[in-house]
Design a protein around this motif. Structure first.
Motif, PDB file in Angstrom:
ATOM      1  N   THR A 223       9.213   7.310   0.870  1.00  0.00           N
ATOM      2  CA  THR A 223       8.709   5.952   1.091  1.00  0.00           C
ATOM      3  C   THR A 223       9.812   4.904   0.931  1.00  0.00           C
ATOM      4  O   THR A 223      10.021   4.080   1.819  1.00  0.00           O
ATOM      5  CB  THR A 223       7.560   5.645   0.090  1.00  0.00           C
ATOM      6  OG1 THR A 223       6.580   6.677   0.223  1.00  0.00           O
ATOM      7  CG2 THR A 223       6.935   4.305   0.355  1.00  0.00           C
TER       8      THR A 223
ATOM      9  N   ILE B 175      -4.980   3.722   3.745  1.00  0.00           N
ATOM     10  CA  ILE B 175      -3.731   3.077   4.206  1.00  0.00           C
ATOM     11  C   ILE B 175      -3.691   3.068   5.740  1.00  0.00           C
ATOM     12  O   ILE B 175      -3.360   2.060   6.365  1.00  0.00           O
ATOM     13  CB  ILE B 175      -2.491   3.800   3.629  1.00  0.00           C
ATOM     14  CG1 ILE B 175      -2.506   3.742   2.101  1.00  0.00           C
ATOM     15  CG2 ILE B 175      -1.207   3.166   4.167  1.00  0.00           C
ATOM     16  CD1 ILE B 175      -1.422   4.564   1.428  1.00  0.00           C
TER      17      ILE B 175
ATOM     18  N   PHE C 151       1.054   4.242  -2.935  1.00  0.00           N
ATOM     19  CA  PHE C 151       0.583   5.617  -2.709  1.00  0.00           C
ATOM     20  C   PHE C 151       1.072   6.585  -3.794  1.00  0.00           C
ATOM     21  O   PHE C 151       0.249   7.226  -4.459  1.00  0.00           O
ATOM     22  CB  PHE C 151       0.974   6.091  -1.298  1.00  0.00           C
ATOM     23  CG  PHE C 151       0.664   7.539  -1.050  1.00  0.00           C
ATOM     24  CD1 PHE C 151      -0.637   7.965  -0.858  1.00  0.00           C
ATOM     25  CD2 PHE C 151       1.677   8.496  -1.037  1.00  0.00           C
ATOM     26  CE1 PHE C 151      -0.937   9.311  -0.653  1.00  0.00           C
ATOM     27  CE2 PHE C 151       1.394   9.838  -0.837  1.00  0.00           C
ATOM     28  CZ  PHE C 151       0.080  10.243  -0.646  1.00  0.00           C
ATOM     29  N   PRO C 152       2.405   6.709  -4.025  1.00  0.00           N
ATOM     30  CA  PRO C 152       2.822   7.636  -5.085  1.00  0.00           C
ATOM     31  C   PRO C 152       2.350   7.210  -6.468  1.00  0.00           C
ATOM     32  O   PRO C 152       2.083   8.061  -7.330  1.00  0.00           O
ATOM     33  CB  PRO C 152       4.359   7.625  -4.999  1.00  0.00           C
ATOM     34  CG  PRO C 152       4.738   6.497  -4.129  1.00  0.00           C
ATOM     35  CD  PRO C 152       3.549   6.124  -3.313  1.00  0.00           C
TER      36      PRO C 152
ATOM     37  N   MET D 212      -7.539  16.266 -13.496  1.00  0.00           N
ATOM     38  CA  MET D 212      -7.834  16.797 -12.154  1.00  0.00           C
ATOM     39  C   MET D 212      -6.701  17.727 -11.702  1.00  0.00           C
ATOM     40  O   MET D 212      -5.530  17.361 -11.819  1.00  0.00           O
ATOM     41  CB  MET D 212      -7.944  15.624 -11.174  1.00  0.00           C
ATOM     42  CG  MET D 212      -8.754  15.965  -9.947  1.00  0.00           C
ATOM     43  SD  MET D 212      -8.913  14.594  -8.799  1.00  0.00           S
ATOM     44  CE  MET D 212      -9.871  13.408  -9.703  1.00  0.00           C
TER      45      MET D 212
ATOM     46  N   LEU E  50       0.829  -1.207   0.000  1.00  0.00           N
ATOM     47  CA  LEU E  50       0.000   0.000   0.000  1.00  0.00           C
ATOM     48  C   LEU E  50       0.867   1.263   0.000  1.00  0.00           C
ATOM     49  O   LEU E  50       0.567   2.232  -0.700  1.00  0.00           O
ATOM     50  CB  LEU E  50      -0.919   0.010   1.231  1.00  0.00           C
ATOM     51  CG  LEU E  50      -2.095  -0.972   1.194  1.00  0.00           C
ATOM     52  CD1 LEU E  50      -2.823  -0.969   2.533  1.00  0.00           C
ATOM     53  CD2 LEU E  50      -3.057  -0.605   0.074  1.00  0.00           C
TER      54      LEU E  50
ATOM     55  N   VAL F 281      -0.529   5.642  -7.245  1.00  0.00           N
ATOM     56  CA  VAL F 281      -1.944   6.009  -7.399  1.00  0.00           C
ATOM     57  C   VAL F 281      -2.093   7.526  -7.564  1.00  0.00           C
ATOM     58  O   VAL F 281      -2.843   7.996  -8.424  1.00  0.00           O
ATOM     59  CB  VAL F 281      -2.763   5.491  -6.184  1.00  0.00           C
ATOM     60  CG1 VAL F 281      -4.183   6.048  -6.202  1.00  0.00           C
ATOM     61  CG2 VAL F 281      -2.797   3.972  -6.190  1.00  0.00           C
ATOM     62  N   VAL F 282      -1.340   8.281  -6.746  1.00  0.00           N
ATOM     63  CA  VAL F 282      -1.412   9.751  -6.846  1.00  0.00           C
ATOM     64  C   VAL F 282      -0.972  10.185  -8.249  1.00  0.00           C
ATOM     65  O   VAL F 282      -1.603  11.038  -8.881  1.00  0.00           O
ATOM     66  CB  VAL F 282      -0.553  10.428  -5.755  1.00  0.00           C
ATOM     67  CG1 VAL F 282      -0.487  11.937  -5.972  1.00  0.00           C
ATOM     68  CG2 VAL F 282      -1.099  10.127  -4.371  1.00  0.00           C
ATOM     69  N   GLY F 283       0.101   9.549  -8.734  1.00  0.00           N
ATOM     70  CA  GLY F 283       0.611   9.873 -10.072  1.00  0.00           C
ATOM     71  C   GLY F 283      -0.420   9.591 -11.157  1.00  0.00           C
ATOM     72  O   GLY F 283      -0.617  10.387 -12.073  1.00  0.00           O
TER      73      GLY F 283
ATOM     74  N   ILE G  45      -3.775   9.324 -10.754  1.00  0.00           N
ATOM     75  CA  ILE G  45      -4.958  10.209 -10.620  1.00  0.00           C
ATOM     76  C   ILE G  45      -4.663  11.607 -11.181  1.00  0.00           C
ATOM     77  O   ILE G  45      -5.483  12.181 -11.894  1.00  0.00           O
ATOM     78  CB  ILE G  45      -5.388  10.297  -9.140  1.00  0.00           C
ATOM     79  CG1 ILE G  45      -6.001   8.966  -8.699  1.00  0.00           C
ATOM     80  CG2 ILE G  45      -6.394  11.442  -8.922  1.00  0.00           C
ATOM     81  CD1 ILE G  45      -6.320   8.875  -7.225  1.00  0.00           C
ATOM     82  N   PHE G  46      -3.483  12.126 -10.859  1.00  0.00           N
ATOM     83  CA  PHE G  46      -3.182  13.502 -11.299  1.00  0.00           C
ATOM     84  C   PHE G  46      -2.352  13.533 -12.588  1.00  0.00           C
ATOM     85  O   PHE G  46      -1.838  14.583 -12.975  1.00  0.00           O
ATOM     86  CB  PHE G  46      -2.466  14.265 -10.173  1.00  0.00           C
ATOM     87  CG  PHE G  46      -3.364  14.518  -8.988  1.00  0.00           C
ATOM     88  CD1 PHE G  46      -4.317  15.519  -9.018  1.00  0.00           C
ATOM     89  CD2 PHE G  46      -3.269  13.725  -7.853  1.00  0.00           C
ATOM     90  CE1 PHE G  46      -5.161  15.737  -7.933  1.00  0.00           C
ATOM     91  CE2 PHE G  46      -4.104  13.938  -6.756  1.00  0.00           C
ATOM     92  CZ  PHE G  46      -5.046  14.940  -6.803  1.00  0.00           C
TER      93      PHE G  46
ATOM     94  N   VAL H 293       4.866  13.678  -6.087  1.00  0.00           N
ATOM     95  CA  VAL H 293       5.084  12.243  -6.272  1.00  0.00           C
ATOM     96  C   VAL H 293       6.565  11.901  -6.077  1.00  0.00           C
ATOM     97  O   VAL H 293       6.912  10.894  -5.459  1.00  0.00           O
ATOM     98  CB  VAL H 293       4.585  11.797  -7.669  1.00  0.00           C
ATOM     99  CG1 VAL H 293       4.995  10.377  -7.980  1.00  0.00           C
ATOM    100  CG2 VAL H 293       3.074  11.937  -7.757  1.00  0.00           C
TER     101      VAL H 293
ATOM    102  N   ILE I  32       3.918   1.611  -1.162  1.00  0.00           N
ATOM    103  CA  ILE I  32       4.545   1.785  -2.472  1.00  0.00           C
ATOM    104  C   ILE I  32       3.509   2.276  -3.495  1.00  0.00           C
ATOM    105  O   ILE I  32       3.811   3.071  -4.381  1.00  0.00           O
ATOM    106  CB  ILE I  32       5.210   0.462  -2.939  1.00  0.00           C
ATOM    107  CG1 ILE I  32       6.410   0.148  -2.033  1.00  0.00           C
ATOM    108  CG2 ILE I  32       5.661   0.538  -4.393  1.00  0.00           C
ATOM    109  CD1 ILE I  32       6.997  -1.233  -2.214  1.00  0.00           C
TER     110      ILE I  32
END
Lengths: 224, 276
Positions: B129, B17, A31-32, B1, A27, A34-36, A38-39, B122, A29
């Motif tokens: 991370t 998370i 995170f960035p 977005m 999860l 998914v953010v990448g 989405i945006f 990012v 790993i």
């Protein structure tokens, strides 16, 4: 079915801990990623490379040393949890030590393993909930938390914690405590490079030095 | 977005998370509680452990919230919330984020102006991370072997195993005792009662990265503040021990550490006004 029956409690702790840690790591790993997605942004790979080169080698080395150093003190369940939730030396480990001491159990016994895990799990839950509360109320809480009157109190959390914790453990183990405390006092007072940011690195040094001194004293029958 | 460091979607992802991390803690709490019951442990003691661990955690957890607040000025709230709920610490997160920003030719203070793009966000999240993941995967890799090694070690020489355990605790505590004294040298290094620390920071001024020298002045006696705070907390613990023995206040055993910690922290306020 048969295998399930013979699985010991400790085996199940390792199995479950491994599954949980792998899920959390995936999860984190993601995170960035998914953010990448989405945006519609890609990382600056040169920035990632330079950033990792400056950060990762030291923290990977510290991470390996921390696992080896803290695992025997935290126990199995406590380690799986602590290395996910963090803040080990300033929160989880003192919390576990205090619980072991209050219950008069050894960390390596099954009772110690259970007490350590219960105290670390409780501490993790309370920490997570307080952070959620703080984030939810960040606007009204900001003036209170940034109040200059309270600043010195939070700046001195670690001395306040280790004063109380230290007096209990040092008084019970004073023979093995003298040499490491003298060494650490000399190093921290007289070596200018050792400032407050270096304490995390000095914990394994203190642990290894104390083990060596204790072993010598034990062999010479000085701890009877 | 359109991206923003406090975009609601970031809070949703981080919330998911953190819910999993919370579930892991609850799972292990329930698992160990059930095991305690199964092997006939004194459950009143187990319940007391839960209460005392909760009370002990409050002050350090509030200091973590303050850290989230500090980092939120440059990184927004969602990312520091995630990083400090999972593995993180202020010193690590600041260094990792600053290194990532520097790798992109900018700095955290520049990003604090509110110009961070999704790509920069990012990039910082990847560096923060990846650099801290070691503990999460290494415990599953070597944990079982370490547990088995410790058990066989104990079978061979139980007395040494007990000493080894105490030695580890003392080794950690001694490092923190040393750390408390790390600024005492200001007493003899200060000139005219003032000790100055000079740092170089990179800042964007008018679109250009410039190096700035920042000098902070401390009083010569400021290094004694943590020493006295530690002493107050230690004396508090000794008094608690005496009260427990002489007045048979056994209940104090579960709360002595948080009480003394808060006492020490509270003493820092007048001590800083006096010595700082």
């Amino acid at each position: 079915m048969k295998e399930k029956k013979t699985l010991s409690y400790m085996d199940s702790v390792h199995r479950d801990g491994t599954i949980w840690n792998m899920v959390v790591m995936t999860l984190l790993i993601m995170f960035p990623v998914v953010v990448g997605v989405i945006f519609q942004a890609v990382p600056d790979w040169a920035g990632v490379g330079k950033g990792l080169l400056a950060t990762a080698p030291m923290y990977w080395a510290v991470g390996v040393i921390e696992v080896i150093t803290f695992y025997p003190m935290l126990g199995a369940g406590g380690s799986y949890l602590s290395f996910v939730t963090g803040n080990i030396s300033n929160l989880k480990l003192p919390c576990a030590l205090n619980a072991l001491e209050s219950n008069e159990v050894k960390a390596q016994s099954e009772e110690g393993e259970i007490i350590s895990t219960i105290s670390i799990a409780t501490s993790s839950i309370v920490t997570t909930l307080i952070i959620i509360f703080g984030v939810a109320l960040i606007i009204p809480l900001t003036p209170l938390l940034e109040n200059p009157v309270l600043d010195p109190a939070f700046a001195q959390l670690l001395p306040a914690l280790f004063g109380a914790l230290g007096v209990v453990f040092i008084s019970k183990n004073w023979k093995i405590a003298i040499a490491p405390i003298v060494l650490m006092l000399i190093l921290f007072v007289f070596v200018p490079a050792l400032d407050s940011s270096m304490v995390g690195i000095m914990v394994p040094v203190g642990v290894v030095f104390t083990i060596v001194v204790s072993r010598l004293m034990y062999k010479k029958g000085m701890l009877g | 977005m359109e991206f923003s460091i406090n975009h609601p979607i970031l809070f949703v992802i981080v919330g998911v998370i953190i819910a999993v991390v919370l579930a892991q803690s609850v799972y292990f709490l329930v698992k160990s509680y059930r095991r305690a019951k199964a092997i006939g442990m004194d459950m009143s003691k187990v319940k007391k452990t839960i209460v005392s661990s909760s009370v002990f955690t409050v002050a350090p957890a509030v200091s973590i919230v303050i850290t989230v607040l500090a980092l939120s000025k440059s990184l927004g709230v969602a990312l520091p919330w995630l990083r400090l709920s999972v593995v993180g610490s202020l010193s690590y997160e600041t260094i990792a984020a600053e290194n990532a920003a520097s790798g992109m030719g900018t700095s955290l203070s520049e990003l604090a102006v509110g110009t961070m793009t999704a790509s920069q966000f990012v990039t910082i999240a990847v560096v923060m991370t990846v650099s801290i993941l070691v503990g999460i995967w290494l415990v599953p890799v070597i944990g079982k072997r370490m547990s088995n090694g410790l058990v066989s070690f104990e079978k061979r020489d139980k007395k040494w195993m007990d000493t080894l355990q105490s030695a580890m605790f003392i080794g950690m505590i001694s490092a923190f005792v040393g750390y408390v004294f790390c600024d005492v040298s200001r007493l003899w290094l200060a000139e005219d009662g003032v000790f100055t620390v000079t740092d170089t920071v990179k800042e964007y001024v008018g679109g250009e990265l410039v190096e700035k020298t920042v000098t902070t002045a401390y009083s010569a006696t400021s290094g004694l503040i943590p020493v006295f705070v530690m002493a107050v907390s230690a004396v508090g613990m000794v008094i608690c021990g005496i009260l427990m023995k002489k007045l048979n206040w056994k209940w104090l055993n579960d709360y002595a550490l948080p009480i003394c910690m808060i006492l020490g922290m509270a003493s820092a306020i007048p001590l800083t006004a006096w010595l700082g």
